[in-house]
Write a protein that holds these residues in place. Structure first.
Motif, PDB file in Angstrom:
ATOM      1  N   ASN A  33       0.827  -1.210   0.000  1.00  0.00           N
ATOM      2  CA  ASN A  33       0.000   0.000   0.000  1.00  0.00           C
ATOM      3  C   ASN A  33       0.860   1.259   0.000  1.00  0.00           C
ATOM      4  OD1 ASN A  33      -2.366  -1.502   0.068  1.00  0.00           O
ATOM      5  ND2 ASN A  33      -2.444  -1.525   2.305  1.00  0.00           N
ATOM      6  N   GLY A  34       1.986   1.188   0.713  1.00  0.00           N
ATOM      7  CA  GLY A  34       2.881   2.332   0.741  1.00  0.00           C
ATOM      8  C   GLY A  34       3.520   2.598  -0.608  1.00  0.00           C
ATOM      9  N   ILE A  35       3.933   1.543  -1.296  1.00  0.00           N
ATOM     10  CA  ILE A  35       4.549   1.704  -2.613  1.00  0.00           C
ATOM     11  C   ILE A  35       3.545   2.254  -3.611  1.00  0.00           C
ATOM     12  CG2 ILE A  35       5.560   0.454  -4.558  1.00  0.00           C
ATOM     13  CD1 ILE A  35       6.869  -1.416  -2.550  1.00  0.00           C
ATOM     14  N   VAL A  36       2.292   1.773  -3.554  1.00  0.00           N
ATOM     15  CA  VAL A  36       1.247   2.282  -4.440  1.00  0.00           C
ATOM     16  C   VAL A  36       1.026   3.772  -4.192  1.00  0.00           C
ATOM     17  CG1 VAL A  36      -1.212   2.185  -4.970  1.00  0.00           C
ATOM     18  CG2 VAL A  36       0.085   0.062  -4.716  1.00  0.00           C
ATOM     19  N   ARG A  37       1.019   4.157  -2.918  1.00  0.00           N
ATOM     20  CA  ARG A  37       0.796   5.562  -2.570  1.00  0.00           C
ATOM     21  C   ARG A  37       1.938   6.451  -3.050  1.00  0.00           C
ATOM     22  NH1 ARG A  37       1.546   8.676   2.146  1.00  0.00           N
ATOM     23  NH2 ARG A  37       2.461   6.911   3.249  1.00  0.00           N
ATOM     24  N   LEU A  38       3.148   5.895  -3.104  1.00  0.00           N
ATOM     25  CA  LEU A  38       4.295   6.684  -3.522  1.00  0.00           C
ATOM     26  C   LEU A  38       4.197   7.128  -4.976  1.00  0.00           C
ATOM     27  CD1 LEU A  38       7.248   4.764  -1.847  1.00  0.00           C
ATOM     28  CD2 LEU A  38       6.315   6.971  -1.195  1.00  0.00           C
ATOM     29  N   ASN A  39       3.455   6.381  -5.783  1.00  0.00           N
ATOM     30  CA  ASN A  39       3.330   6.721  -7.195  1.00  0.00           C
ATOM     31  C   ASN A  39       2.487   7.974  -7.419  1.00  0.00           C
ATOM     32  OD1 ASN A  39       4.868   4.554  -8.090  1.00  0.00           O
ATOM     33  ND2 ASN A  39       3.105   3.175  -8.094  1.00  0.00           N
ATOM     34  N   SER A  40       1.646   8.339  -6.436  1.00  0.00           N
ATOM     35  CA  SER A  40       0.718   9.443  -6.645  1.00  0.00           C
ATOM     36  C   SER A  40       0.964  10.643  -5.736  1.00  0.00           C
ATOM     37  CB  SER A  40      -0.733   8.956  -6.437  1.00  0.00           C
ATOM     38  OG  SER A  40      -0.875   8.385  -5.145  1.00  0.00           O
ATOM     39  N   THR A  41       1.709  10.463  -4.658  1.00  0.00           N
ATOM     40  CA  THR A  41       1.918  11.571  -3.726  1.00  0.00           C
ATOM     41  C   THR A  41       3.376  11.664  -3.294  1.00  0.00           C
ATOM     42  OG1 THR A  41       1.398  10.141  -1.839  1.00  0.00           O
ATOM     43  CG2 THR A  41      -0.420  11.403  -2.792  1.00  0.00           C
ATOM     44  N   LYS A  42       3.799  12.876  -2.993  1.00  0.00           N
ATOM     45  CA  LYS A  42       5.123  13.094  -2.431  1.00  0.00           C
ATOM     46  C   LYS A  42       5.031  12.888  -0.921  1.00  0.00           C
ATOM     47  CE  LYS A  42       7.439  16.693  -3.766  1.00  0.00           C
ATOM     48  NZ  LYS A  42       7.778  18.074  -4.158  1.00  0.00           N
ATOM     49  N   VAL A  43       6.047  12.265  -0.351  1.00  0.00           N
ATOM     50  CA  VAL A  43       6.055  12.017   1.080  1.00  0.00           C
ATOM     51  C   VAL A  43       7.262  12.715   1.705  1.00  0.00           C
ATOM     52  CG1 VAL A  43       4.849   9.828   0.887  1.00  0.00           C
ATOM     53  CG2 VAL A  43       7.343   9.853   0.770  1.00  0.00           C
ATOM     54  N   TYR A  44       7.255  12.710   3.032  1.00  0.00           N
ATOM     55  CA  TYR A  44       8.300  13.390   3.793  1.00  0.00           C
ATOM     56  C   TYR A  44       9.699  12.959   3.365  1.00  0.00           C
ATOM     57  CZ  TYR A  44      11.505  13.742   7.757  1.00  0.00           C
ATOM     58  OH  TYR A  44      12.602  13.941   8.542  1.00  0.00           O
ATOM     59  N   MET A  45       9.899  11.660   3.139  1.00  0.00           N
ATOM     60  CA  MET A  45      11.234  11.158   2.851  1.00  0.00           C
ATOM     61  C   MET A  45      11.754  11.623   1.504  1.00  0.00           C
ATOM     62  SD  MET A  45      11.998   9.949   5.604  1.00  0.00           S
ATOM     63  CE  MET A  45      13.667   9.883   4.966  1.00  0.00           C
ATOM     64  N   HIS A  46      10.876  11.972   0.578  1.00  0.00           N
ATOM     65  CA  HIS A  46      11.341  12.512  -0.698  1.00  0.00           C
ATOM     66  C   HIS A  46      12.141  13.789  -0.467  1.00  0.00           C
ATOM     67  CE1 HIS A  46       7.919  10.263  -2.952  1.00  0.00           C
ATOM     68  NE2 HIS A  46       9.042   9.582  -3.013  1.00  0.00           N
ATOM     69  N   GLU A 232       9.782  20.092  -0.106  1.00  0.00           N
ATOM     70  CA  GLU A 232       8.765  20.772   0.692  1.00  0.00           C
ATOM     71  C   GLU A 232       9.417  21.344   1.953  1.00  0.00           C
ATOM     72  OE1 GLU A 232       5.680  21.276  -0.051  1.00  0.00           O
ATOM     73  OE2 GLU A 232       5.504  20.011  -1.850  1.00  0.00           O
ATOM     74  N   ARG A 233       9.259  22.652   2.170  1.00  0.00           N
ATOM     75  CA  ARG A 233       9.883  23.300   3.323  1.00  0.00           C
ATOM     76  C   ARG A 233       9.469  22.653   4.645  1.00  0.00           C
ATOM     77  NH1 ARG A 233      11.954  28.324   4.987  1.00  0.00           N
ATOM     78  NH2 ARG A 233      12.025  29.034   2.833  1.00  0.00           N
ATOM     79  N   ASN A 234       8.208  22.303   4.781  1.00  0.00           N
ATOM     80  CA  ASN A 234       7.714  21.721   6.031  1.00  0.00           C
ATOM     81  C   ASN A 234       8.356  20.377   6.346  1.00  0.00           C
ATOM     82  OD1 ASN A 234       6.009  23.884   6.468  1.00  0.00           O
ATOM     83  ND2 ASN A 234       4.241  22.906   5.477  1.00  0.00           N
ATOM     84  N   ASP A 235       8.913  19.721   5.340  1.00  0.00           N
ATOM     85  CA  ASP A 235       9.525  18.413   5.548  1.00  0.00           C
ATOM     86  C   ASP A 235      10.979  18.509   5.998  1.00  0.00           C
ATOM     87  OD1 ASP A 235       7.184  17.180   4.813  1.00  0.00           O
ATOM     88  OD2 ASP A 235       7.754  16.925   2.715  1.00  0.00           O
ATOM     89  N   VAL A 236      11.580  19.666   5.849  1.00  0.00           N
ATOM     90  CA  VAL A 236      12.974  19.851   6.275  1.00  0.00           C
ATOM     91  C   VAL A 236      13.081  21.056   7.213  1.00  0.00           C
ATOM     92  CG1 VAL A 236      14.013  18.760   4.243  1.00  0.00           C
ATOM     93  CG2 VAL A 236      13.464  21.193   4.178  1.00  0.00           C
ATOM     94  N   TRP A 237      12.029  21.297   7.981  1.00  0.00           N
ATOM     95  CA  TRP A 237      11.998  22.452   8.884  1.00  0.00           C
ATOM     96  C   TRP A 237      13.138  22.423   9.896  1.00  0.00           C
ATOM     97  CZ3 TRP A 237      11.785  21.619  14.069  1.00  0.00           C
ATOM     98  CH2 TRP A 237      11.408  20.326  14.483  1.00  0.00           C
ATOM     99  N   PHE A 238      13.558  21.221  10.300  1.00  0.00           N
ATOM    100  CA  PHE A 238      14.586  21.091  11.329  1.00  0.00           C
ATOM    101  C   PHE A 238      15.936  21.638  10.861  1.00  0.00           C
ATOM    102  CE2 PHE A 238      14.145  17.240   8.823  1.00  0.00           C
ATOM    103  CZ  PHE A 238      15.437  17.022   8.378  1.00  0.00           C
TER     104      PHE A 238
END
Length: 408
Positions: A33-46, A232-238
């Protein structure tokens, strides 16, 4: 009495097998399910992977530079490039552990638990995209060079080992915490008995690690974000705040329930994980295979690695990740350096009661399946939804429900 005991033990191991199969099915489902989701949305780890040097030198920037270079070379998007490489690295790490466990007849069940490889799936199926697989593979490479290349001259060893170490540090500085103490001790004992000479041998790597934190970074991060719309700025705020601000944010999370309770919980969880790890041979399914394990040596590595990685608990809220790096790095060293034990004087196992040092298999199994190493604490309902016991129980209930619905 012996035959009855063996019969009961085989029944217990059969339960282990059924539970393990159902658990793997649930993990595989979550990963798919996670791999399928990766095809359509950007996630934090990207975003985390794509940090780069476009705005100047910053920590963790080398990985992004490599991703963008490969993306340009093969004419595919950076996100796709990162995902493909991450999956390949993650599978390589899993295959390495499976092969090594198979060669030594070690039970595979521990590999899937939340504090081991299962951690990369349980909280968020996208977490297998993290740089952790790469830095652990580089750790394996460094140890292999130290232990299995006896013909390398010292200047050559110096060049290759520091090159790999610096490469890993520039990808993610967390590797320094769980690698440096073991590399230092190994080189010290195997190649020299002089602490100063050993320190000088690793001086290039130590210097790079220190520079990652003392060089100005904030302006470089802002410029990088302007030049890299894929992040995404919010993903690398630290990376956009000071070290002091980071510690304040972590303390707020640490203190939300109660600082003392959180610390007590982490100490108890560490002790439970240690208990399962030193007795992991009890989780075997095939009772016909004899397992030879130097438990004293394993316990020494686990204790040393816990002390090495402890600083990470103070600078990041990713408790599950730190437990994962603690256990995986410990077992990597235990496997590669199996015939080269420490010559340490202490043996904590002699001081532990027999029910901890040599418990029944069922006790180890029941303890292992209630562990959850993620962000939430025990009074949070989400805590239980990430334990192996809950996942297997839910899988069984859902299967029965669908079967009854279909038959009716």
């Amino acid at each position: 009495m012996i035959k009855i005991s063996n019969f009961h033990q085989k029944k217990i191991n059969f339960v282990f097998l059924i539970f393990f199969i159902l658990y793997l099915i649930r993990l595989s489902s979550g990963l798919f399910n996670g791999i399928v989701r990766l095809n359509s949305t950007k996630v934090y780890m990207h975003s985390n992977w794509l940090v780069n040097y476009r705005g100047g030198f910053i920590r963790r920037g080398l990985g992004g530079e490599i991703i963008f270079w490969l993306s340009s070379l093969f004419k595919i998007s950076p996100i796709t490039t990162m995902t493909v490489i991450s999956v390949a690295l993650w599978l390589t790490l899993i295959i390495w552990f499976v092969i090594k466990f198979y060669q030594r007849n070690y039970p595979f069940f521990i590999l899937s638990l939340p504090f081991f490889l299962g951690e990369t799936i349980l909280l968020d199926p996208s977490l297998f995209l993290r740089q952790d697989s790469l830095i652990l593979l580089l750790f394996i490479s460094m140890l292999t060079i130290l232990f299995q290349t006896r013909t390398l001259r010292e200047p050559v060893l110096f060049f290759f080992l520091n090159s790999l170490f610096i490469l890993a540090i520039l990808i993610h500085e967390a590797i320094f915490f769980f690698s440096f103490p073991l590399l230092f001790i190994t080189y010290y004992r195997k190649y020299t008995t002089q602490a100063v000479k050993t320190f000088l041998f690793f001086l290039p790597s130590i210097t790079v690690f220190i520079l990652c934190f003392i060089l100005p970074e904030r302006s470089s991060v802002e410029k990088m974000l302007q030049l890299t719309p894929e992040i995404e700025r919010n993903d690398v705020w630290f990376m956009t705040i000071t070290t002091k601000q980071n510690f304040i944010a972590i303390w707020e999370n640490f203190n939300k329930p109660n600082a003392f309770f959180t610390l007590l919980y982490l100490m108890a969880l560490s002790a439970i994980i240690f208990f399962v790890c030193i007795n992991f041979e009890k989780l075997k399914v095939d009772t016909s295979k004899e397992i030879q394990i130097n438990k004293t040596y394993l316990s020494q590595i686990l204790l040393l690695q816990f002390a090495s990685i402890f600083p990470l608990f103070t600078c990041g809220w990713d408790y599950g990740r730190w437990f994962f790096l603690w256990i995986t790095s410990s077992f990597i060293y235990f496997i590669i350096a199996y015939d080269y034990p420490f010559d340490l004087k202490f043996d904590i196992l002699k001081k532990l009661p027999k029910y901890i040092n040599n418990p029944r298999p069922l006790v180890v199994f029941c303890t292992a399946i209630i562990i959850n190493c993620q962000f939430c604490l025990p009074f949070d309902v989400n805590f239980y939804s990430r334990t192996p016991m809950y996942l297997v129980a839910r899988t069984i209930v859902k299967t029965v429900f669908y079967a009854v619905t279909f038959l009716s």
